[in-house]
Design a protein around this motif. Structure first.
Motif, PDB file in Angstrom:
ATOM      1  N   ALA A   1       0.870  -1.295  -0.209  1.00 10.81           N
ATOM      2  CA  ALA A   1      -0.045  -0.164  -0.086  1.00 10.81           C
ATOM      3  C   ALA A   1       0.797   1.192  -0.044  1.00 10.81           C
ATOM      4  CB  ALA A   1      -0.790  -0.038   1.134  1.00 10.81           C
ATOM      5  N   ALA A   2       1.805   1.294   0.753  1.00 14.28           N
ATOM      6  CA  ALA A   2       3.091   2.345   0.883  1.00 14.28           C
ATOM      7  C   ALA A   2       3.556   2.782  -0.782  1.00 14.28           C
ATOM      8  CB  ALA A   2       3.977   2.353   1.752  1.00 14.28           C
ATOM      9  N   MET A   3       3.831   1.436  -1.211  1.00 18.98           N
ATOM     10  CA  MET A   3       4.295   1.687  -2.649  1.00 18.98           C
ATOM     11  C   MET A   3       3.573   2.295  -3.601  1.00 18.98           C
ATOM     12  SD  MET A   3       5.950  -1.750  -4.898  1.00 18.98           S
ATOM     13  CE  MET A   3       4.309  -2.669  -4.852  1.00 18.98           C
ATOM     14  N   CYS A   4       2.101   1.785  -3.522  1.00 22.51           N
ATOM     15  CA  CYS A   4       1.183   2.346  -4.251  1.00 22.51           C
ATOM     16  C   CYS A   4       0.654   3.914  -4.016  1.00 22.51           C
ATOM     17  CB  CYS A   4      -0.036   1.524  -4.181  1.00 22.51           C
ATOM     18  SG  CYS A   4      -0.056  -0.168  -4.858  1.00 22.51           S
ATOM     19  N   ALA A   5       0.905   4.009  -2.794  1.00 21.74           N
ATOM     20  CA  ALA A   5       0.366   5.529  -2.492  1.00 21.74           C
ATOM     21  C   ALA A   5       1.640   6.616  -2.863  1.00 21.74           C
ATOM     22  CB  ALA A   5       0.422   5.779  -0.734  1.00 21.74           C
ATOM     23  N   TYR A   6       2.797   6.354  -2.799  1.00 17.81           N
ATOM     24  CA  TYR A   6       3.865   7.025  -3.279  1.00 17.81           C
ATOM     25  C   TYR A   6       3.626   7.427  -4.873  1.00 17.81           C
ATOM     26  CZ  TYR A   6       8.473   9.249  -4.360  1.00 17.81           C
ATOM     27  OH  TYR A   6       9.178  10.162  -4.864  1.00 17.81           O
ATOM     28  N   TRP A   7       3.417   5.993  -5.390  1.00 18.98           N
ATOM     29  CA  TRP A   7       3.258   6.332  -7.060  1.00 18.98           C
ATOM     30  C   TRP A   7       2.225   7.220  -7.283  1.00 18.98           C
ATOM     31  CZ3 TRP A   7       6.590   5.313 -10.646  1.00 18.98           C
ATOM     32  CH2 TRP A   7       5.889   5.450 -12.160  1.00 18.98           C
ATOM     33  N   LEU A   8       1.018   6.993  -6.382  1.00 17.87           N
ATOM     34  CA  LEU A   8       0.126   8.144  -6.503  1.00 17.87           C
ATOM     35  C   LEU A   8       0.210   9.522  -6.485  1.00 17.87           C
ATOM     36  CD1 LEU A   8      -3.352   7.980  -7.120  1.00 17.87           C
ATOM     37  CD2 LEU A   8      -3.566   7.984  -4.468  1.00 17.87           C
ATOM     38  N   ALA A   9       1.239   9.729  -5.477  1.00 20.64           N
ATOM     39  CA  ALA A   9       1.638  10.934  -5.010  1.00 20.64           C
ATOM     40  C   ALA A   9       2.498  11.647  -6.395  1.00 20.64           C
ATOM     41  CB  ALA A   9       2.409  11.072  -3.995  1.00 20.64           C
ATOM     42  N   THR A  10       3.321  10.532  -6.947  1.00 18.62           N
ATOM     43  CA  THR A  10       4.063  11.211  -8.214  1.00 18.62           C
ATOM     44  C   THR A  10       3.169  11.307  -9.417  1.00 18.62           C
ATOM     45  OG1 THR A  10       4.269   8.972  -9.172  1.00 18.62           O
ATOM     46  CG2 THR A  10       6.032   9.812  -7.381  1.00 18.62           C
ATOM     47  N   GLU A  11       2.021  11.022  -9.130  1.00 15.92           N
ATOM     48  CA  GLU A  11       1.240  10.956 -10.595  1.00 15.92           C
ATOM     49  C   GLU A  11       0.050  12.066 -10.228  1.00 15.92           C
ATOM     50  OE1 GLU A  11      -0.413   7.332 -11.622  1.00 15.92           O
ATOM     51  OE2 GLU A  11       1.041   7.058 -13.073  1.00 15.92           O
ATOM     52  N   ALA A  12      -0.062  12.572  -9.103  1.00 20.58           N
ATOM     53  CA  ALA A  12      -0.905  13.540  -8.705  1.00 20.58           C
ATOM     54  C   ALA A  12      -0.973  14.855  -9.542  1.00 20.58           C
ATOM     55  CB  ALA A  12      -0.928  14.037  -7.223  1.00 20.58           C
ATOM     56  N   SER A  13      -2.006  15.447  -9.955  1.00 22.76           N
ATOM     57  CA  SER A  13      -2.246  16.505 -10.722  1.00 22.76           C
ATOM     58  C   SER A  13      -2.254  18.014 -10.199  1.00 22.76           C
ATOM     59  CB  SER A  13      -3.208  16.331 -11.934  1.00 22.76           C
ATOM     60  OG  SER A  13      -4.450  16.025 -11.273  1.00 22.76           O
ATOM     61  N   THR A  14      -2.808  17.772  -9.108  1.00 23.15           N
ATOM     62  CA  THR A  14      -2.917  18.925  -7.994  1.00 23.15           C
ATOM     63  C   THR A  14      -2.337  18.938  -6.759  1.00 23.15           C
ATOM     64  OG1 THR A  14      -5.075  18.026  -7.004  1.00 23.15           O
ATOM     65  CG2 THR A  14      -5.302  19.302  -8.886  1.00 23.15           C
ATOM     66  N   THR A  15      -2.133  19.934  -5.920  1.00 22.00           N
ATOM     67  CA  THR A  15      -1.511  20.043  -4.658  1.00 22.00           C
ATOM     68  C   THR A  15      -2.321  19.003  -3.627  1.00 22.00           C
ATOM     69  OG1 THR A  15      -0.563  22.081  -5.185  1.00 22.00           O
ATOM     70  CG2 THR A  15      -0.660  21.097  -2.991  1.00 22.00           C
ATOM     71  N   ALA A  16      -3.655  19.190  -3.981  1.00 20.22           N
ATOM     72  CA  ALA A  16      -4.675  18.674  -2.837  1.00 20.22           C
ATOM     73  C   ALA A  16      -4.438  17.074  -2.899  1.00 20.22           C
ATOM     74  CB  ALA A  16      -5.837  18.977  -2.855  1.00 20.22           C
ATOM     75  N   LYS A  17      -4.433  16.669  -4.205  1.00 14.73           N
ATOM     76  CA  LYS A  17      -4.318  15.199  -4.358  1.00 14.73           C
ATOM     77  C   LYS A  17      -2.944  14.767  -3.872  1.00 14.73           C
ATOM     78  CE  LYS A  17      -7.608  14.625  -8.532  1.00 14.73           C
ATOM     79  NZ  LYS A  17      -7.577  14.478  -9.817  1.00 14.73           N
ATOM     80  N   LYS A  18      -1.879  15.298  -4.271  1.00 15.82           N
ATOM     81  CA  LYS A  18      -0.610  15.276  -3.651  1.00 15.82           C
ATOM     82  C   LYS A  18      -0.392  14.957  -2.031  1.00 15.82           C
ATOM     83  CE  LYS A  18       2.835  16.907  -6.229  1.00 15.82           C
ATOM     84  NZ  LYS A  18       3.240  15.519  -6.946  1.00 15.82           N
ATOM     85  N   ILE A  19      -0.962  15.987  -1.587  1.00 16.88           N
ATOM     86  CA  ILE A  19      -1.201  15.700   0.015  1.00 16.88           C
ATOM     87  C   ILE A  19      -1.927  14.589   0.581  1.00 16.88           C
ATOM     88  CG2 ILE A  19      -2.275  17.066   1.772  1.00 16.88           C
ATOM     89  CD1 ILE A  19      -1.529  19.665   0.685  1.00 16.88           C
ATOM     90  N   ALA A  20      -2.975  14.291  -0.205  1.00 17.52           N
ATOM     91  CA  ALA A  20      -3.788  13.054   0.170  1.00 17.52           C
ATOM     92  C   ALA A  20      -3.002  11.676   0.036  1.00 17.52           C
ATOM     93  CB  ALA A  20      -5.257  13.043  -0.407  1.00 17.52           C
ATOM     94  N   ALA A  21      -2.288  11.772  -1.056  1.00 12.92           N
ATOM     95  CA  ALA A  21      -1.426  10.696  -1.372  1.00 12.92           C
ATOM     96  C   ALA A  21      -0.427  10.461  -0.455  1.00 12.92           C
ATOM     97  CB  ALA A  21      -0.772  10.649  -2.666  1.00 12.92           C
ATOM     98  N   TRP A  22       0.268  11.557  -0.062  1.00 13.63           N
ATOM     99  CA  TRP A  22       1.265  11.570   0.812  1.00 13.63           C
ATOM    100  C   TRP A  22       0.857  11.119   2.531  1.00 13.63           C
ATOM    101  CZ3 TRP A  22       6.472  11.403   0.701  1.00 13.63           C
ATOM    102  CH2 TRP A  22       7.057  11.669  -0.383  1.00 13.63           C
ATOM    103  N   LEU A  23      -0.288  11.427   2.758  1.00 12.58           N
ATOM    104  CA  LEU A  23      -0.954  11.198   3.960  1.00 12.58           C
ATOM    105  C   LEU A  23      -1.140   9.871   3.856  1.00 12.58           C
ATOM    106  CD1 LEU A  23      -2.986  14.246   4.660  1.00 12.58           C
ATOM    107  CD2 LEU A  23      -1.122  13.562   5.779  1.00 12.58           C
ATOM    108  N   LEU A  24      -2.002   9.311   2.908  1.00  7.16           N
ATOM    109  CA  LEU A  24      -2.063   7.871   2.557  1.00  7.16           C
ATOM    110  C   LEU A  24      -0.685   7.041   2.746  1.00  7.16           C
ATOM    111  CD1 LEU A  24      -4.436   5.866   2.065  1.00  7.16           C
ATOM    112  CD2 LEU A  24      -3.862   6.297  -0.517  1.00  7.16           C
ATOM    113  N   LEU A  25       0.380   7.205   2.113  1.00 10.66           N
ATOM    114  CA  LEU A  25       1.551   6.854   2.524  1.00 10.66           C
ATOM    115  C   LEU A  25       1.929   6.685   3.837  1.00 10.66           C
ATOM    116  CD1 LEU A  25       4.296   5.730   1.575  1.00 10.66           C
ATOM    117  CD2 LEU A  25       5.304   7.923   1.218  1.00 10.66           C
ATOM    118  N   GLY A  26       1.526   7.908   4.722  1.00  9.68           N
ATOM    119  CA  GLY A  26       1.782   7.746   5.987  1.00  9.68           C
ATOM    120  C   GLY A  26       1.023   6.743   6.890  1.00  9.68           C
ATOM    121  N   PHE A  27      -0.413   6.669   6.261  1.00 12.14           N
ATOM    122  CA  PHE A  27      -1.074   6.025   6.959  1.00 12.14           C
ATOM    123  C   PHE A  27      -0.624   4.299   6.787  1.00 12.14           C
ATOM    124  CE2 PHE A  27      -5.038   9.064   6.164  1.00 12.14           C
ATOM    125  CZ  PHE A  27      -4.662   9.727   7.501  1.00 12.14           C
ATOM    126  N   ALA A  28      -0.432   4.145   5.649  1.00  6.80           N
ATOM    127  CA  ALA A  28       0.073   2.625   5.265  1.00  6.80           C
ATOM    128  C   ALA A  28       1.301   2.234   6.102  1.00  6.80           C
ATOM    129  CB  ALA A  28       0.602   2.617   3.919  1.00  6.80           C
TER     130      ALA A  28
END
Length: 553
Positions: free
Chosen positions: A144-171
């Motif tokens: 899940a952490a591996m997927c969350a960071y990849w999601l962060a790299t693909e995020a098109s907005t700052t809000a999506k990037k913040i959510a992905a990084w938080l998701l990485l932290g949750f994992a």
């Protein structure tokens, strides 16, 4: 219509591999019976903060893995299926994440689906993923952490990037609460090289704090609660379970640096021939396909990390198989398009492996075999036959593949199927009686259950008794084993009886009620009658023996 048919086939295969066998294989001790009993005690006591084992503090692992097993037991009851379903649930979610990430990287549903199939049918993944340990849970959170960071790299907005990084932290936080600090270290080790190569280090530093916040949010409530309840938990868990286990010269399960090489090779069966090309392609495509390099980093860096650690077990590298399955799926699709030679080689590997294992069973391990001490006894011809069927089926899948490698190479997914369905019935009695005492305990339950005191000579056997009898007051005899720390507390007095003290203890305590002592005998000393006071009754099965002492006035 074809898509629907394939979907039903995959669901049927999943059920045969991961659901049907769970209830009908006896629990292995010490691992499966240990985790079964810890969760049973948590559910029975209603204490989901501090893990206990035989009512003793058990601080070897944090708590999140037990929570998954607790929920499984609450839903499915006091069954072997419930004990193992937490691992199956975790490995299934991991396979879905493998599908998602593979699809995001290569944009091909066939490749993504194949990655999940390769993951679920790889020998190490299946062996650990249908076995009641915590490694499938940590594999889930790291994937899940591996997927969350990849999601962060693909995020098109700052809000999506913040959510992905938080998701990485949750994992990472859930991984930390499952198996400790390695869940925080492994993602950093895997991500950092890729971020440097892709010139994302500045972003990593800038947003990394959000992952720390996410991990803290999800883990702090329990971390604070257990520190308040048990002030010594974090000292013991950090020093003994991390520093001593992984780094010190006296680390548990000490093994050489190259230990994981054969584990990786065997664990990749029945897809082994795809491994070299997958690694080579991941490296060659590092510039035009950042995703391939990302997967390679998540495979190689954790593998190096676990190889450098002094303490090693095969289950530790389970998280490495998620990125590896994606790489092998991409390689298989490429080879199928060009009729690659590796697909034929894979068929030969499975054919030879199946035949070699069949020969080992029939020619060495069978009662008529060449081994000095064959695993199968003279009356176990049926079990020898079942074991032979398991590996002949594996060989047959290889043979089918060889008839048309470019079309039939996916048949490798069927190779471990007979193993999954029949292995429980093919285990030799001498191994079953030493490592799977569940059947004997169930058979003797009516004699054991009324006893006022029940003792066992190791924690694994004791956990089997506790699970089957649904009682946590099993006493340890002869060797404290892994619960030695829990026995050091003042409220644990009387939970352990040394061999030299047993006669005196028995004379005193059998006045309060009957006593049952269960032992597993060593192969070198199978006569234990002279070592214990004369019992009123005794029962034996292989290396297992039960002594019953009636109450005295």
């Amino acid at each position: 219509m074809k898509l629907m048919r394939n979907g039903f086939l995959l669901l049927a295969l999943f059920g045969l591999y991961y659901l049907a066998p769970l209830e009908f294989r006896a629990l292995w001790q010490p691992d499966e019976s240990r985790y079964a009993e810890i969760s049973r005690e948590m559910v029975a006591n209603g204490d989901w903060v501090v893990p206990h084992f035989f009512d003793l503090r058990y601080f070897e692992k944090p708590v999140a893995g037990y929570w998954i097993n607790n929920l499984s037991q609450l839903i499915f009851g006091h069954t072997n299926f419930a004990v193992r379903f937490g691992a199956v649930f975790s490995i299934t979610l991991t396979a879905l994440l493998v599908y998602w990430l593979t699809l995001r990287i290569w944009r091909q549903r066939a490749t993504a689906l194949l990655a999940s199939v390769i993951f679920l049918t790889s020998l190490l993944v299946y062996g650990v993923g249908s076995y009641a340990v915590l490694d499938p849970m940590i594999a889930l959170w790291l994937t899940a952490a591996m997927c969350a960071y990849w999601l962060a790299t693909e995020a098109s907005t700052t809000a999506k990037k913040i959510a992905a990084w938080l998701l990485l932290g949750f994992a990472c936080g859930m991984g930390f609460m499952t198996k400790g600090f390695l869940a925080l270290a492994v993602p950093v080790i895997a991500i950092l090289p890729w971020a440097i190569v892709q010139r994302r280090f500045k972003e990593l530093v800038g947003f990394g704090g959000l992952a720390v916040v996410g991990a803290a949010i999800i883990s702090a409530p329990w971390a604070i609660a257990i520190a308040q309840r048990e002030p010594d938990f974090w000292r013991y868990f950090f020093w003994v379970e991390h520093i001593q286990r992984f780094a010190e010269e006296n680390a548990q399960h000490k093994a050489p640096f190259w230990y994981y090489l054969p584990v990786l090779l065997c664990g990749c069966l029945p897809w082994l021939a795809l491994l070299p090309g997958a690694l080579r392609s991941g490296w060659r495509e590092r510039r035009q396909s950042p995703g391939a390099l990302y997967l390679l980093s998540w495979l190689v860096m954790p593998l190096l990390f676990f190889s450098i650690a002094k303490g090693k077990l095969p289950t530790y590298i389970l998280p490495c198989f998620a990125p590896l399955a994606a790489l092998m799926a991409s390689e298989a699709v490429r080879l199928a398009a060009i009729n690659g030679r590796a697909l034929r080689v894979n068929g030969w590997i499975n054919l030879v492996f199946g035949l070699a294992c069949t020969l080992a069973v029939v020619g060495f391990l069978a009662p008529w075999g060449l081994a000095k001490h064959p695993d199968f006894a003279a009356h176990e011809q049926l079990k020898v036959g079942l074991a032979a069927v398991i590996f002949l089926s594996w060989a047959a899948c290889g043979l089918v593949t060889l008839s048309a490698p470019s079309q039939r190479w996916p048949w490798a997914a069927f190779a471990p199927l007979a193993l999954a369905l029949l292995v429980g019935a093919a285990i030799p009695d001498r191994i079953r009686d030493a490592k799977q005492p569940q059947a004997f305990i169930r058979e003797m339950k009516s004699q054991i259950a009324p006893s006022r005191f029940v003792l066992a000579n190791n924690p694994g056997l004791a956990s089997g008794l506790a699970w089957e009898l649904r009682r946590s007051d099993i006493l340890l005899y002869q060797q404290p084993g892994e619960v030695q720390y829990g026995l050091s507390y003042p409220d644990a007095k009387g939970k352990f009886i040394a061999e030299a003290d047993f006669a005196g203890w028995l004379q005193q305590h059998r006045r309060e009620g009957s006593v049952t002592l269960m032992l597993v005998r060593s192969r070198d000393n199978e006569n234990t009658d002279a070592e214990v006071p004369k019992a009123d009754a005794s029962y034996r099965r292989g290396r297992l023996v039960i002594y019953h002492y009636a109450q005295t006035p």
